[in-house]
Scaffold this motif. Structure first.
Motif, mmCIF file in Angstrom:
data_model
loop_
_atom_site.group_PDB
_atom_site.id
_atom_site.type_symbol
_atom_site.label_atom_id
_atom_site.label_comp_id
_atom_site.label_asym_id
_atom_site.label_seq_id
_atom_site.Cartn_x
_atom_site.Cartn_y
_atom_site.Cartn_z
ATOM 1 N N VAL A 84 50.606 13.390 26.670
ATOM 2 C CA VAL A 84 50.597 14.833 26.453
ATOM 3 C C VAL A 84 51.192 15.542 27.673
ATOM 4 C CG1 VAL A 84 48.223 15.045 27.342
ATOM 5 C CG2 VAL A 84 49.105 16.780 25.781
ATOM 6 N N SER A 132 50.789 20.998 30.191
ATOM 7 C CA SER A 132 50.400 22.295 29.625
ATOM 8 C C SER A 132 49.329 22.189 28.544
ATOM 9 C CB SER A 132 51.619 23.008 29.044
ATOM 10 O OG SER A 132 52.174 22.238 27.966
ATOM 11 N N HIS A 133 49.207 21.009 27.911
ATOM 12 C CA HIS A 133 48.264 20.838 26.808
ATOM 13 C C HIS A 133 47.217 19.751 27.069
ATOM 14 C CE1 HIS A 133 51.232 23.309 24.846
ATOM 15 N NE2 HIS A 133 50.393 23.476 23.831
ATOM 16 N N GLU A 185 44.300 19.753 28.815
ATOM 17 C CA GLU A 185 42.889 20.127 28.648
ATOM 18 C C GLU A 185 42.529 20.427 27.191
ATOM 19 O OE1 GLU A 185 40.626 19.575 30.928
ATOM 20 O OE2 GLU A 185 42.219 18.961 32.300
ATOM 21 N N VAL A 186 43.404 21.100 26.463
ATOM 22 C CA VAL A 186 43.098 21.414 25.062
ATOM 23 C C VAL A 186 43.035 20.146 24.218
ATOM 24 C CG1 VAL A 186 45.466 21.906 24.273
ATOM 25 C CG2 VAL A 186 43.547 23.040 23.185
ATOM 26 N N CYS A 187 43.889 19.163 24.531
ATOM 27 C CA CYS A 187 43.852 17.899 23.790
ATOM 28 C C CYS A 187 42.599 17.101 24.120
ATOM 29 C CB CYS A 187 45.110 17.082 24.069
ATOM 30 S SG CYS A 187 46.587 17.745 23.259
ATOM 31 N N GLU A 200 54.364 13.664 31.854
ATOM 32 C CA GLU A 200 53.331 13.645 30.822
ATOM 33 C C GLU A 200 52.123 12.882 31.345
ATOM 34 O OE1 GLU A 200 55.703 13.747 26.590
ATOM 35 O OE2 GLU A 200 54.922 11.833 27.285
ATOM 36 N N VAL A 211 46.050 19.985 17.688
ATOM 37 C CA VAL A 211 46.296 20.795 18.882
ATOM 38 C C VAL A 211 47.468 20.327 19.731
ATOM 39 C CG1 VAL A 211 43.885 21.545 19.010
ATOM 40 C CG2 VAL A 211 44.608 19.514 20.292
ATOM 41 N N HIS A 212 47.961 19.129 19.495
ATOM 42 C CA HIS A 212 49.064 18.589 20.300
ATOM 43 C C HIS A 212 50.350 19.329 19.952
ATOM 44 C CE1 HIS A 212 51.667 15.748 22.303
ATOM 45 N NE2 HIS A 212 50.594 15.105 22.763
ATOM 46 N N PRO A 213 51.169 19.667 20.956
ATOM 47 C CA PRO A 213 52.362 20.476 20.680
ATOM 48 C C PRO A 213 53.562 19.706 20.110
ATOM 49 C CG PRO A 213 52.262 19.980 23.009
ATOM 50 C CD PRO A 213 50.985 19.455 22.391
ATOM 51 N N TYR A 214 53.584 18.390 20.201
ATOM 52 C CA TYR A 214 54.760 17.628 19.789
ATOM 53 C C TYR A 214 54.789 17.387 18.285
ATOM 54 C CZ TYR A 214 55.560 16.292 24.712
ATOM 55 O OH TYR A 214 55.799 16.273 26.054
#
Length: 111
Positions: free
Chosen positions: A12, A15-16, A18-20, A71, A94-97
């Motif tokens: 990840v 930027s993502h 903590e949310v992941c 990453e 929630v992952h941006p990819y």
């Protein structure tokens, strides 16, 4: 009989991160049997390389251009198949990819 245990691994962007992690922890990942430890994971920062094709809509980079990006690789424990499956579903939300690197390995108990 003890529930099956799995190692969930994913990559990840920072930027993502903590949310992941929050998503998989909320789904039950990272909790060890007996409940004495929760939100446990191992994370390491590394470099990923990829070239988006013309068919992609990349979160980072442009089609046709070789990318190298920082990453995190996150590894955490899932106790029970339901926890593993729910954690993967939560991560995908929630992952941006558009193409997420997710690995799941079933662990064996060695006495």
């Amino acid at each position: 009989m003890s529930p099956k245990q799995y190692k969930l691994m994913f990559r990840v962007p920072p930027s993502h991160l903590e949310v992941c992690k929050e998503a998989v922890f909320t789904a039950g990942a990272g909790t060890y049997p007996g409940g004495m430890y929760a939100e446990c994971c191992f994370e390491v920062l590394g470099m990923d390389q990829f070239r988006p094709t013309d068919e992609s809509t990349p979160f980072i980079g442009k089609p046709g251009q070789l990318e190298r990006v920082a990453e995190y690789r996150v590894e955490t424990l899932c106790v029970g198949e339901d926890v593993m499956r729910n954690s993967v579903k939560a991560l995908r939300k929630v992952h941006p990819y558009e193409q997420i690197v997710i690995e799941v390995v079933q662990l064996v108990d060695i006495d």
